[in-house]
Design a protein around this motif. Structure first.
Motif, PDB file in Angstrom:
ATOM      1  N   ALA A 140       0.835  -1.136  -0.097  1.00 15.21           N
ATOM      2  CA  ALA A 140       0.165  -0.081  -0.235  1.00 15.21           C
ATOM      3  C   ALA A 140       0.948   1.330   0.090  1.00 15.21           C
ATOM      4  N   ALA A 141       2.122   1.171   0.851  1.00 17.45           N
ATOM      5  CA  ALA A 141       2.870   2.321   0.922  1.00 17.45           C
ATOM      6  C   ALA A 141       3.445   2.502  -0.617  1.00 17.45           C
ATOM      7  N   ILE A 142       3.979   1.589  -1.060  1.00 13.59           N
ATOM      8  CA  ILE A 142       4.651   1.976  -2.448  1.00 13.59           C
ATOM      9  C   ILE A 142       3.548   2.440  -3.524  1.00 13.59           C
ATOM     10  N   ALA A 143       2.385   1.751  -3.422  1.00 12.91           N
ATOM     11  CA  ALA A 143       1.452   2.122  -4.650  1.00 12.91           C
ATOM     12  C   ALA A 143       0.932   3.712  -4.493  1.00 12.91           C
ATOM     13  N   ALA A 144       0.773   3.898  -3.024  1.00  9.83           N
ATOM     14  CA  ALA A 144       0.509   5.405  -2.705  1.00  9.83           C
ATOM     15  C   ALA A 144       1.355   6.482  -3.090  1.00  9.83           C
ATOM     16  N   ILE A 145       2.769   6.074  -2.305  1.00 15.40           N
ATOM     17  CA  ILE A 145       3.767   7.132  -2.485  1.00 15.40           C
ATOM     18  C   ILE A 145       4.421   7.332  -3.776  1.00 15.40           C
ATOM     19  N   ALA A 146       4.749   5.999  -4.330  1.00 13.17           N
ATOM     20  CA  ALA A 146       5.607   6.111  -5.709  1.00 13.17           C
ATOM     21  C   ALA A 146       4.592   6.207  -6.747  1.00 13.17           C
ATOM     22  N   PHE A 147       3.172   5.712  -6.869  1.00 14.21           N
ATOM     23  CA  PHE A 147       2.669   5.517  -7.896  1.00 14.21           C
ATOM     24  C   PHE A 147       1.182   6.367  -7.805  1.00 14.21           C
ATOM     25  N   GLY A 148       0.978   7.156  -6.730  1.00 12.93           N
ATOM     26  CA  GLY A 148      -0.181   7.930  -6.687  1.00 12.93           C
ATOM     27  C   GLY A 148      -1.480   7.497  -6.558  1.00 12.93           C
ATOM     28  N   LYS A 149      -1.669   5.971  -6.091  1.00 12.79           N
ATOM     29  CA  LYS A 149      -2.928   5.174  -6.062  1.00 12.79           C
ATOM     30  C   LYS A 149      -3.423   5.312  -4.641  1.00 12.79           C
ATOM     31  N   PRO A 150      -4.790   5.562  -4.676  1.00 11.24           N
ATOM     32  CA  PRO A 150      -5.265   5.848  -3.432  1.00 11.24           C
ATOM     33  C   PRO A 150      -5.546   4.486  -2.294  1.00 11.24           C
ATOM     34  N   ALA A 151      -4.269   3.926  -2.145  1.00  6.63           N
ATOM     35  CA  ALA A 151      -4.068   2.901  -1.264  1.00  6.63           C
ATOM     36  C   ALA A 151      -4.529   3.225   0.221  1.00  6.63           C
ATOM     37  N   VAL A 152      -4.941   2.266   0.970  1.00  2.85           N
ATOM     38  CA  VAL A 152      -5.199   2.586   2.459  1.00  2.85           C
ATOM     39  C   VAL A 152      -3.807   2.237   3.029  1.00  2.85           C
ATOM     40  N   VAL A 153      -2.709   3.310   3.615  1.00  5.14           N
ATOM     41  CA  VAL A 153      -1.581   3.057   4.052  1.00  5.14           C
ATOM     42  C   VAL A 153      -1.849   3.112   5.820  1.00  5.14           C
ATOM     43  N   VAL A 154      -1.777   1.849   6.522  1.00  2.49           N
ATOM     44  CA  VAL A 154      -1.714   1.944   7.993  1.00  2.49           C
ATOM     45  C   VAL A 154      -0.506   1.295   8.751  1.00  2.49           C
ATOM     46  N   ASP A 155       0.385   1.999   9.230  1.00  6.63           N
ATOM     47  CA  ASP A 155       1.641   1.833  10.000  1.00  6.63           C
ATOM     48  C   ASP A 155       1.255   1.987  11.487  1.00  6.63           C
ATOM     49  N   GLY A 156       2.041   1.949  12.423  1.00  7.81           N
ATOM     50  CA  GLY A 156       2.033   2.198  13.802  1.00  7.81           C
ATOM     51  C   GLY A 156       1.655   3.632  14.018  1.00  7.81           C
ATOM     52  N   ASN A 157       2.374   4.465  13.266  1.00 13.13           N
ATOM     53  CA  ASN A 157       1.724   6.007  13.581  1.00 13.13           C
ATOM     54  C   ASN A 157       0.367   6.107  12.956  1.00 13.13           C
ATOM     55  N   VAL A 158      -0.073   5.596  12.062  1.00 13.91           N
ATOM     56  CA  VAL A 158      -1.478   5.753  11.393  1.00 13.91           C
ATOM     57  C   VAL A 158      -2.674   4.974  12.138  1.00 13.91           C
ATOM     58  N   GLU A 159      -2.212   4.049  12.942  1.00 15.85           N
ATOM     59  CA  GLU A 159      -3.186   3.301  13.956  1.00 15.85           C
ATOM     60  C   GLU A 159      -3.258   4.250  14.961  1.00 15.85           C
ATOM     61  N   ARG A 160      -2.105   4.744  15.493  1.00 16.47           N
ATOM     62  CA  ARG A 160      -2.494   5.781  16.610  1.00 16.47           C
ATOM     63  C   ARG A 160      -3.156   6.875  16.291  1.00 16.47           C
ATOM     64  N   VAL A 161      -2.839   7.705  15.288  1.00 18.53           N
ATOM     65  CA  VAL A 161      -3.861   8.856  14.901  1.00 18.53           C
ATOM     66  C   VAL A 161      -5.289   8.459  14.760  1.00 18.53           C
TER      67      VAL A 161
END
Length: 364
Positions: A140-161
């Protein structure tokens, strides 16, 4: 009923996805962190650098990763360069980052991209997840950040927010699905890569695990956790069981010229394929020297050195006693004899470097 009962949680103020994502992107444009893998405003992200950084960042801090990342891209500036590198060189460059299966998968993934796609990364989550070592989050991170795809990226920081904004009271890891559903409602179709990095930056710099700076948070007005006075307590986490302790004996084997015996661990399992100081299996029961002798690399007058080497892995603590011995003229063994001043040329994991340091202090 408790005011924290989910049935009685108030609706967040202005919790329209476009409002929150837009507010967060505006904050990010002013406060984005500068990192060596991030594209500057107006630049296109390099999929290789995004992939490499995301693999390195798993269970590791940004501060720890930056020098490793810079060393990797200086030595292997493209995925084709990394694919052609010997695995031992990659493992050696990785030493100190831990979780060495990531380094082996990194190398396999580079070879896969080089062989199947001529060095071009796939641009969809589904295709990315077929690559070695690329899981749900990394894809998801590569798809969103490198290719601009609306992927749902959830890491530990995102979980907390998300847990705080939506006051998710169910503990992790059971809450992961619910948190991802909330994250999906806020993920925009425009600038999804910047948005993903914005949430990560928010969690790393403002919505921190302790003492979050709620007063300057761009999502402050919409945060249900803050409204309930429970933001710092979220996300809730289930208590982890206490780590067990395993024990073993490592064999500091030397020969007449002072060279030390190293060997490669099996490819499968913990520290798979890494170079090690020979040792017994690791178990809960303590080893006596007599019990350990059948595991020694050769017959010798082994002596136990004083003290212990301690190391902690994800799921257990390890205690190693070090036994020192010299090979005799008739002894046979398998492995690699390495001069003391050349030990640094080999991809010894952290625990084995601790064994070397201990032996050098106690055996001479």
């Amino acid at each position: 009923m408790s005011q924290h009962d989910p049935k009685f949680l108030p609706e967040p103020q202005s919790l329209r996805p476009e409002n929150l994502s837009g507010r967060l992107l505006s904050w990010y444009d002013r406060n984005r962190r500068v990192m060596p893998w991030r594209a500057l405003p107006g630049e296109l992200a390099d999929p290789y650098r995004i992939w490499l950084s995301e693999v390195m960042l798993q269970q590791t801090t940004v501060a720890a990763v930056i020098p490793y990342f810079q060393k990797f891209v200086e030595r292997w500036p493209t995925v084709m360069d990394l694919a052609q590198a010997p695995l031992d060189d990659v493992l050696h460059a990785w030493a100190g980052l831990g979780y060495y299966a990531r380094a082996r998968n990194l190398h396999k993934c580079a070879q896969t991209v080089a062989a199947w796609r001529g060095g071009v990364f796939p641009d969809t989550e589904e295709a990315l997840r077929k690559l070695p070592g690329v899981g749900e989050y990394t894809a998801a991170a590569i798809a969103a950040i490198a290719f601009g795809k609306p992927a749902v990226v959830v890491d530990g920081n995102v979980e907390r927010v998300m847990a705080r904004v939506f006051a998710v009271t169910e503990p992790l890891p059971r809450a992961k699905r619910q948190i991802k559903e909330h994250a999906a409602t806020l993920t925009p179709r425009e600038r999804p890569g910047d948005y993903a990095q914005a949430v990560m930056d928010l969690g790393a710099t403002i919505c921190t695990p302790r003492n979050p700076a709620c007063g300057i948070c761009p999502l402050m007005a919409a945060c249900v956790g803050r409204q309930l006075g429970m933001a710092e307590a979220l996300p809730a986490k289930e208590e982890k069981p206490e780590r067990p302790t395993r024990r073993g004996i490592a064999f500091w084997a030397t020969r007449k010229d002072g060279a030390v015996l190293l060997r490669r661990r099996p490819e499968v399992g913990l520290l798979g394929g890494m170079i090690e100081i020979p040792s017994t299996p690791w178990r809960e029961d303590k080893w006596s020297l007599e019990d350990a002798l059948p595991e020694a690399p050769f017959q010798a007058e082994w002596r136990l050195l004083p003290g212990l080497v301690r190391h902690t892995f994800t799921h257990f603590h390890l205690e190693l006693v070090v036994a020192a011995g010299k090979i005799g003229p008739a002894a046979l063994t398998r492995g690699l004899w390495v001069p003391l001043d050349k030990l640094g040329d080999h991809a010894l994991p952290t625990v084995m470097r601790k064994v070397v340091k201990h032996a050098l202090l106690k055996a001479y």
